[in-house]
Design an enzyme around this catalytic site. Structure first.
Site, PDB file in Angstrom:
ATOM      1  N   CYS A  30      -5.606  17.744  -8.403  1.00 56.25           N
ATOM      2  CA  CYS A  30      -6.896  17.899  -7.724  1.00 56.25           C
ATOM      3  C   CYS A  30      -6.791  17.438  -6.267  1.00 56.25           C
ATOM      4  CB  CYS A  30      -7.964  17.102  -8.470  1.00 56.25           C
ATOM      5  SG  CYS A  30      -9.630  17.347  -7.823  1.00 56.25           S
ATOM      6  N   CYS A  31      -6.164  16.267  -6.052  1.00 52.12           N
ATOM      7  CA  CYS A  31      -5.984  15.773  -4.685  1.00 52.12           C
ATOM      8  C   CYS A  31      -5.109  16.728  -3.877  1.00 52.12           C
ATOM      9  CB  CYS A  31      -5.350  14.379  -4.690  1.00 52.12           C
ATOM     10  SG  CYS A  31      -6.469  13.045  -5.150  1.00 52.12           S
TER      11      CYS A  31
ATOM     12  N   CYS B  69     -13.725  10.526  -2.684  1.00 57.30           N
ATOM     13  CA  CYS B  69     -14.658  11.437  -3.346  1.00 57.30           C
ATOM     14  C   CYS B  69     -15.590  10.643  -4.277  1.00 57.30           C
ATOM     15  CB  CYS B  69     -13.886  12.466  -4.165  1.00 57.30           C
ATOM     16  SG  CYS B  69     -12.924  13.587  -3.148  1.00 57.30           S
TER      17      CYS B  69
ATOM     18  N   CYS C  78     -14.601   9.607  -7.837  1.00 60.10           N
ATOM     19  CA  CYS C  78     -13.368   8.815  -7.918  1.00 60.10           C
ATOM     20  C   CYS C  78     -13.470   7.501  -7.157  1.00 60.10           C
ATOM     21  CB  CYS C  78     -12.188   9.624  -7.374  1.00 60.10           C
ATOM     22  SG  CYS C  78     -11.910  11.148  -8.279  1.00 60.10           S
TER      23      CYS C  78
ATOM     24  N   CYS D 219      -3.456   9.330  -2.954  1.00 56.53           N
ATOM     25  CA  CYS D 219      -3.889  10.732  -3.016  1.00 56.53           C
ATOM     26  C   CYS D 219      -2.830  11.662  -2.451  1.00 56.53           C
ATOM     27  CB  CYS D 219      -5.194  10.917  -2.264  1.00 56.53           C
ATOM     28  SG  CYS D 219      -5.065  10.489  -0.529  1.00 56.53           S
TER      29      CYS D 219
END
Ligand code: SF4
Length: 376
Positions: free
Chosen positions: A252-253, A335, A338, A363
């Site tokens: 995702c990162c 985010c 997170c 990240c």
């Protein structure tokens, strides 16, 4: 016939017989077969001295097929070819007259540095020069801790686009203030201020962007991830797939942060970031400026050596707008799903991906190829 060793520019003693001879018309299958055979020398033929196809074949053998053995140039070659042969991946060249070896030696040794990367040129001259310029900038920035003076020095020394990636954190807000105050943009510096709009930002981050733009009169560009990549990611892992595994979270990162960052940095000459040495052990030795190999630019951390006290006093003295989440216990803000607030005494990054092992909590924005945090 004699053989010149291109790396040492000397005659090669007792050369091995070649295992394969490739004509300039050899296709990829022929290259793969030659590279996959035994490690004996592969000879590449040059039927005329104006035929350059052999240079490409050597490079393909090295870079595409990973051939590590000797590559020998045979045929119509002249000493002026020496540098090109070496840089394309050749080891030796067959010459008709051993008495001309000294001419090959002269040709091979007359150029010591090159501007362009090649198979045997890991550090082109322009990178070498840029590395030295980055080291000189680091030294100059270290002579003052005045942030505005540092920003002026960066703008003065960097020719081309300066990318400033802001997360709207305290450090970044101080840097944004210094950029505005220094007047470097009005003086013509090409400063590209952007933030990574992951699609998962806190509402408060967007409010801070708006407030900062009004205060500093600088547009903060929102850099979005590729929509198709996000769709594919969410279709595969789910809306909150990043909570299910470290691999999912890194994926995702990668899609929402790392790739957009890399796109935003393309073509930039320098990258300003708000990392500080105090933030973690891995950032402890971070220089103020250093050449960043992976992005091909100078990375600058103009508050690297600042203490938290110094940072807070700068923010307070200049009445700089900050993310209201800081007042609610959020230290390092990423985010929304997170990031959580931290308790007194907790490490500032304890609120990031708090469900993960602390050793895996990065990240990827400031991580190098070896998985370690970049020094700059
Ligand atoms: S911080 Fe969370 S939501 Fe943001 S990109 Fe990384 S995993 Fe995805």
């Amino acid at each position: 016939m004699a053989l010149v060793d291109l790396a040492t520019a000397t005659l090669s003693a007792n050369p091995d017989d070649v295992a394969t001879v490739l004509e300039p018309t050899a296709d990829d299958g022929a290259l793969a077969a030659a590279a996959g055979g035994n490690a004996g020398p592969i000879a590449i033929s040059f039927p005329t001295f104006t035929d350059g196809r052999g240079f490409s074949l050597a490079r393909l053998l090295r870079e595409r097929h990973g051939f590590k053995g000797e590559i020998r140039a045979i045929g119509h070659l002249i000493p002026d070819h020496g540098q090109f042969l070496l840089r394309s991946g050749f080891d030796t060249v067959e010459i008709a007259d051993a008495d001309t070896a000294h001419v090959w030696k002269f040709s091979l040794e007359r150029i010591g540095r090159n501007y362009q990367p090649a198979v045997r040129n890991g550090l082109p001259l322009r990178w070498d020069a840029a590395r030295k310029a980055a080291a000189a900038l680091d030294e100059t920035l270290g002579k003052t801790d005045d942030l505005v003076a540092r920003i002026k020095e960066i703008a003065h020394r960097v020719e081309g686009r300066i990318a400033f990636s802001t997360s709207l954190g305290m450090e970044d807000q101080a840097i944004l203030h210094a950029i505005a105050t220094s007047g470097v943009i009005k003086s013509g510096a090409d400063v590209d201020v952007f933030t990574l709009d992951t699609g998962r930002l806190f509402h408060e981050v967007l409010e801070t962007i708006e407030l900062s733009e009004l205060r500093f009169r600088i547009r903060i560009r929102l850099v979005a991830p590729d929509a198709a990549e996000v769709e594919e990611l969410v279709a595969r892992d789910g809306v909150f797939g990043f909570r299910h595994s470290v691999d999912n979270r890194k994926a995702c990162c990668e899609v929402r942060k790392v790739r957009p960052l890399n796109r935003a940095l393309e073509g930039a000459q320098a990258w300003i970031a708000g990392l500080r040495r105090e933030q973690s052990d891995t950032r402890a030795g971070m220089p103020l400026a250093a050449w960043d190999d992976s992005h091909g630019l100078t990375k600058v951390n103009p508050v690297a050596d600042w203490s938290e006290e110094q940072l807070m006093s700068y923010i307070s003295a200049n009445n700089i707008p900050v993310n209201p989440l800081h007042a609610r216990g959020f230290a390092s803000i990423g985010c929304a799903p997170c990031t959580r607030a931290i308790q007194p005494g907790e490490h500032p990054r304890a609120g990031r991906w708090w469900w993960e092992n602390k050793d895996k909590k990065e990240c990827g924005l400031h991580i190098n190829e070896n998985g370690k945090e970049k020094a700059a």
